[in-house]
Design a protein around this motif. Structure first.
Motif, PDB file in Angstrom:
ATOM      1  N   SER A  95       0.830  -1.210   0.000  1.00 52.51           N
ATOM      2  CA  SER A  95       0.000   0.000   0.000  1.00 52.51           C
ATOM      3  C   SER A  95       0.859   1.251   0.000  1.00 52.51           C
ATOM      4  O   SER A  95       0.487   2.280  -0.591  1.00 52.51           O
ATOM      5  CB  SER A  95      -0.923  -0.006   1.220  1.00 52.51           C
ATOM      6  OG  SER A  95      -0.178  -0.086   2.428  1.00 52.51           O
ATOM      7  N   SER A 157      -4.650  -1.815  -4.251  1.00 56.22           N
ATOM      8  CA  SER A 157      -4.647  -0.444  -3.750  1.00 56.22           C
ATOM      9  C   SER A 157      -4.315   0.567  -4.838  1.00 56.22           C
ATOM     10  O   SER A 157      -4.843   1.689  -4.839  1.00 56.22           O
ATOM     11  CB  SER A 157      -3.659  -0.299  -2.594  1.00 56.22           C
ATOM     12  OG  SER A 157      -3.993  -1.157  -1.530  1.00 56.22           O
ATOM     13  N   LEU A 203      -7.217   0.584   0.556  1.00 58.03           N
ATOM     14  CA  LEU A 203      -6.465  -0.009   1.660  1.00 58.03           C
ATOM     15  C   LEU A 203      -7.226  -1.172   2.265  1.00 58.03           C
ATOM     16  O   LEU A 203      -6.636  -2.216   2.602  1.00 58.03           O
ATOM     17  CB  LEU A 203      -6.173   1.054   2.720  1.00 58.03           C
ATOM     18  CG  LEU A 203      -5.166   2.146   2.344  1.00 58.03           C
ATOM     19  CD1 LEU A 203      -5.010   3.141   3.484  1.00 58.03           C
ATOM     20  CD2 LEU A 203      -3.822   1.539   1.973  1.00 58.03           C
ATOM     21  N   GLY A 206      -6.947  -3.935  -0.175  1.00 54.00           N
ATOM     22  CA  GLY A 206      -5.582  -4.451  -0.172  1.00 54.00           C
ATOM     23  C   GLY A 206      -5.300  -5.312   1.039  1.00 54.00           C
ATOM     24  O   GLY A 206      -4.591  -6.328   0.951  1.00 54.00           O
TER      25      GLY A 206
END
Length: 274
Positions: A95, A157, A203, A206
Motif C-alpha cells: 500500500s 490499492s 487499503l 488491499g
C-alpha cells in the motif's frame, strides 16, 4: 401550536437539529444489535449443521477446545505472530508503494501511459501464480512470502488510488487554477483530500487481498504460520485445527479492517455519510 424544533450550532457554524444526535445514537445502537444478532445467528446455524453432520463438520465446542489446546501447547501464538508479521510487512510495503504510484498515474498522463498497461497486465495474473517464479528467483526464505503478499496488496490499492485521482471534480481543479494556485497546491489541497475516500477503500481491499494470499504464501517452505498449520492439519484430516485457522484469520482481518475504517472516518469526516 407545536413547539419549534430547537437547533444547535455545528462545528462548522451551521445549525443542526437537536434531534440529529439522538437519532444517530439510536441508529448506531440498532446497527450494533443487528451485528450481534447476525454473529450469534451464524454461530447457531454452524452449530446446528455440525450436529446434523458430526462426521465431517466440527462444531463450535470442538473448535474452541482445539483453540485452547493449541494455545496451551504453545503452537498457535507463534503461528499468529509469524503470519501477522508477514501480512503487516507485505501490506505496508504494497500500500505504501501503491499510493504514490496511483497518484502519479492519475495526475500525469505520461506516467499513466507508461505504468497503466503493466499494472493492468499484472492485475489479471493471480498473485498465487507468481509463487513458482518467486521461489526460483528469491529462494525459500521470508522474502518470497512477503513479496507475494506485497504484490497482492499493491495491485488492489493502486487501482483504487488511481481511480480516486481521476474522479476528482474538474471544476474544483479549474477553480483553483483560476484563483492562481500552483499545481502542487492544487494537488495538496484538492486532489489528495478528494481522493482519500478511494484510497481508504483501496487499503481495505488491499488488506483483504493480503490475508487472502497469506495461506498460499506460506506454502513456500514455511515452518510456522497459520497457513502452514492449516496445511499440516489438512494432511492429517484435522478439521478442528483448520477451523481454528479460518476463525483466527477472520478475526484478525476483521480487527485490522475496523482500524482502517476508524481511520477512514477520521480522515474523511467532511464526507457526507448515510
Amino acid at each position: 401550536m407545536s413547539n419549534p424544533v430547537t437547533t444547535a450550532p455545528s462545528p462548522d457554524g451551521s445549525r443542526t437539529s437537536a434531534l440529529t444526535v439522538p437519532r444517530r445514537q439510536a441508529r448506531s445502537r440498532s446497527v450494533l444489535v443487528l451485528s450481534v444478532c447476525s454473529v450469534v445467528g451464524g454461530i447457531a446455524i454452524w452449530w446446528i449443521l455440525s450436529l446434523l453432520n458430526q462426521a465431517t463438520l466440527p462444531g463450535p465446542p470442538a473448535v474452541i477446545a482445539k483453540f485452547v489446546e493449541l494455545i496451551g501447547n504453545g503452537t498457535l501464538l507463534p503461528d499468529i505472530g509469524a503470519s501477522l508479521t508477514r501480512v503487516l510487512i507485505g501490506f505496508a510495503i504494497g500500500s505504501g508503494l501503491a499510493i504514490p504510484v496511483g497518484f502519479l498515474m492519475g495526475w500525469y498522463t505520461s506516467a499513466r501511459a507508461i505504468m497503466e498497461p503493466w499494472t493492468q497486465f499484472f492485475r489479471v495474473i493471480p498473485p498465487l501464480a507468481i509463487i513458482p517464479l518467486a521461489i526460483v528467483l528469491m529462494g525459500i526464505g521470508e522474502v518470497p512470502k512477503i513479496f507475494v503478499i506485497t504484490l497482492a496488496a499493491f495491485l488492489v490499492s493502486v487501482v483504487a488510488t488511481f481511480q480516486g485521482v481521476l474522479n476528482v471534480d474538474k471544476t474544483l481543479i479549474n477553480a483553483g487554477r483560476v484563483l492562481g494556485a500552483k499545481d502542487f497546491t492544487i494537488f495538496r489541497r484538492i486532489v489528495v483530500p478528494a481522493s482519500l475516500p478511494f484510497i481508504m477503500v483501496g487499503l481495505r481491499q488491499g488488506l483483504g487481498a493480503a490475508w487472502a494470499t497469506l495461506v498460499a504464501a506460506e506454502l513456500i517452505a514455511a515452518s510456522v504460520g497459520i497457513g502452514y498449520r492449516m496445511q499440516q492439519a489438512q494432511i492429517y484430516y484435522d478439521l478442528p485445527t483448520i477451523f481454528v485457522g479460518l476463525v483466527t484469520i477472520g478475526v484478525l482481518g476483521l480487527l485490522m479492517d475496523r482500524i482502517i475504517l476508524w481511520a477512514d472516518k477520521k480522515l474523511t469526516s467532511w464526507q457526507e455519510r448515510r
